[in-house]
Design a protein around this motif. Structure first.
Motif, PDB file in Angstrom:
ATOM      1  N   VAL A 122       0.837  -1.193   0.000  1.00 42.52           N
ATOM      2  CA  VAL A 122       0.000   0.000   0.000  1.00 42.52           C
ATOM      3  C   VAL A 122       0.881   1.255   0.000  1.00 42.52           C
ATOM      4  O   VAL A 122       1.817   1.367   0.802  1.00 42.52           O
ATOM      5  N   PHE A 123       0.577   2.174  -0.902  1.00 41.07           N
ATOM      6  CA  PHE A 123       1.227   3.492  -0.950  1.00 41.07           C
ATOM      7  C   PHE A 123       0.172   4.510  -0.528  1.00 41.07           C
ATOM      8  O   PHE A 123      -0.844   4.682  -1.201  1.00 41.07           O
ATOM      9  N   ASP A 124       0.415   5.184   0.611  1.00 39.85           N
ATOM     10  CA  ASP A 124      -0.525   6.185   1.102  1.00 39.85           C
ATOM     11  C   ASP A 124      -0.127   7.548   0.541  1.00 39.85           C
ATOM     12  O   ASP A 124       0.853   8.155   0.985  1.00 39.85           O
ATOM     13  N   SER A 125      -0.888   8.036  -0.431  1.00 37.30           N
ATOM     14  CA  SER A 125      -0.545   9.298  -1.088  1.00 37.30           C
ATOM     15  C   SER A 125      -0.703  10.495  -0.144  1.00 37.30           C
ATOM     16  O   SER A 125      -0.055  11.525  -0.346  1.00 37.30           O
ATOM     17  N   LEU A 126      -1.537  10.367   0.888  1.00 33.16           N
ATOM     18  CA  LEU A 126      -1.670  11.460   1.849  1.00 33.16           C
ATOM     19  C   LEU A 126      -0.411  11.584   2.693  1.00 33.16           C
ATOM     20  O   LEU A 126       0.086  12.701   2.921  1.00 33.16           O
ATOM     21  N   VAL A 127       0.128  10.471   3.156  1.00 33.30           N
ATOM     22  CA  VAL A 127       1.377  10.493   3.919  1.00 33.30           C
ATOM     23  C   VAL A 127       2.509  11.078   3.069  1.00 33.30           C
ATOM     24  O   VAL A 127       3.291  11.918   3.530  1.00 33.30           O
ATOM     25  N   TYR A 128       2.570  10.655   1.800  1.00 38.02           N
ATOM     26  CA  TYR A 128       3.610  11.158   0.892  1.00 38.02           C
ATOM     27  C   TYR A 128       3.448  12.660   0.690  1.00 38.02           C
ATOM     28  O   TYR A 128       4.433  13.421   0.706  1.00 38.02           O
ATOM     29  N   ALA A 129       2.203  13.115   0.479  1.00 39.32           N
ATOM     30  CA  ALA A 129       1.948  14.538   0.240  1.00 39.32           C
ATOM     31  C   ALA A 129       2.336  15.377   1.453  1.00 39.32           C
ATOM     32  O   ALA A 129       2.889  16.477   1.315  1.00 39.32           O
ATOM     33  N   ARG A 130       2.055  14.870   2.648  1.00 40.84           N
ATOM     34  CA  ARG A 130       2.401  15.618   3.856  1.00 40.84           C
ATOM     35  C   ARG A 130       3.906  15.762   4.022  1.00 40.84           C
ATOM     36  O   ARG A 130       4.392  16.776   4.523  1.00 40.84           O
ATOM     37  N   LYS A 131       4.665  14.753   3.594  1.00 35.83           N
ATOM     38  CA  LYS A 131       6.122  14.839   3.660  1.00 35.83           C
ATOM     39  C   LYS A 131       6.667  15.794   2.599  1.00 35.83           C
ATOM     40  O   LYS A 131       7.622  16.527   2.832  1.00 35.83           O
ATOM     41  N   LYS A 132       6.029  15.786   1.422  1.00 36.91           N
ATOM     42  CA  LYS A 132       6.501  16.631   0.319  1.00 36.91           C
ATOM     43  C   LYS A 132       6.059  18.078   0.478  1.00 36.91           C
ATOM     44  O   LYS A 132       6.763  19.001   0.058  1.00 36.91           O
TER      45      LYS A 132
END
Length: 236
Positions: A122-132
């Motif tokens: 699973v790739f959580d795009s919300l977690v990625y967006a918050r880091k970026k």
């Protein structure tokens, strides 16, 4: 046998916010990416939850109890759903929400059932967006605005529509499509085997100049790429 580099962008709509309170999935929408390219394969299904939809949830997605009355039960669609997602990397915005509901549905059918993590990554795009983009709003609507994605047709949430929009957001947010020279299947050194040299006495190629409007649109795309990845070689 699953394709290498296969991802499934997934979204669900539900009767409420918490499966522990007996809430159920009422819509599943999935689109397929293979080697970071959108294919024509989709999975989309409305589901009778065998309970009523909360008023608050209905205001978000607009799916009514009357609409769901004649829809199949989860047990009737689960095999096709699992066949579509098994072995893929799932791309989900706020993954714990959707995965929690999916696992709840699986265990309602069989307490010993495989859970999502047993069959997919699973790739959580919300977690990625918050880091970026720390400190910024990272809802799907906010990301659409940030990356220049038109979502004006999204008056209400819908699982398939949101999955399609998320696929655009995901590709731009994580660097766009793969290299134009990469067909997704080449191994190291294989590129040399597909290069075809042109004859030195070939006719001169016809040059078609870009229009002013095309140049403006090209510049907009370069600026979008630079904004999403932090660097754009074509601008240099």
């Amino acid at each position: 046998m699953r394709k290498k580099g296969r991802q499934v962008v997934l979204d669900t709509e539900t009767t409420g916010l918490n499966p522990k309170e007996g809430h159920r999935i009422i819509e599943i929408g999935c689109v397929e990416l293979v080697n970071r390219r959108l294919t024509d394969k989709q999975f989309h299904m409305y589901i009778n939850p065998e309970r009523r939809v909360d008023e608050g949830a209905m205001e978000v997605h607009g799916i009514t109890n009357e609409f769901l009355q004649d829809k199949p039960l989860f047990k009737d669609v689960v095999d096709d759903f699992l066949d579509f997602i098994r072995g893929a990397e799932l791309v989900i915005h706020n993954a714990p929400f959707d995965v929690g509901f999916m696992d709840h549905e699986f265990t309602l059918l069989d307490p010993a059932a495989e859970l999502t993590a047993d069959m997919c990554s699973v790739f959580d795009s919300l977690v990625y967006a918050r880091k970026k983009h720390p400190g910024q709003r990272n809802s799907l609507d906010a990301l659409c605005k940030r990356y220049g994605i038109d979502n004006t047709h999204r008056d209400l949430h819908g699982a398939l529509l949101d999955a399609e929009i998320l696929s655009d957001v995901y590709l731009l947010m994580t660097g766009g499509q793969i290299s134009l020279l990469d067909d997704g299947d080449l191994t190291d050194g294989a590129a040399e085997q597909v290069i075809q040299r042109l004859s030195s006495d070939r006719p001169a190629l016809k040059v078609i100049e870009c229009s002013a409007e095309e140049l403006i649109e090209h510049q907009k795309m370069l600026e979008l790429l630079e904004k999403s990845s932090g660097d754009c070689l074509w601008k240099n």
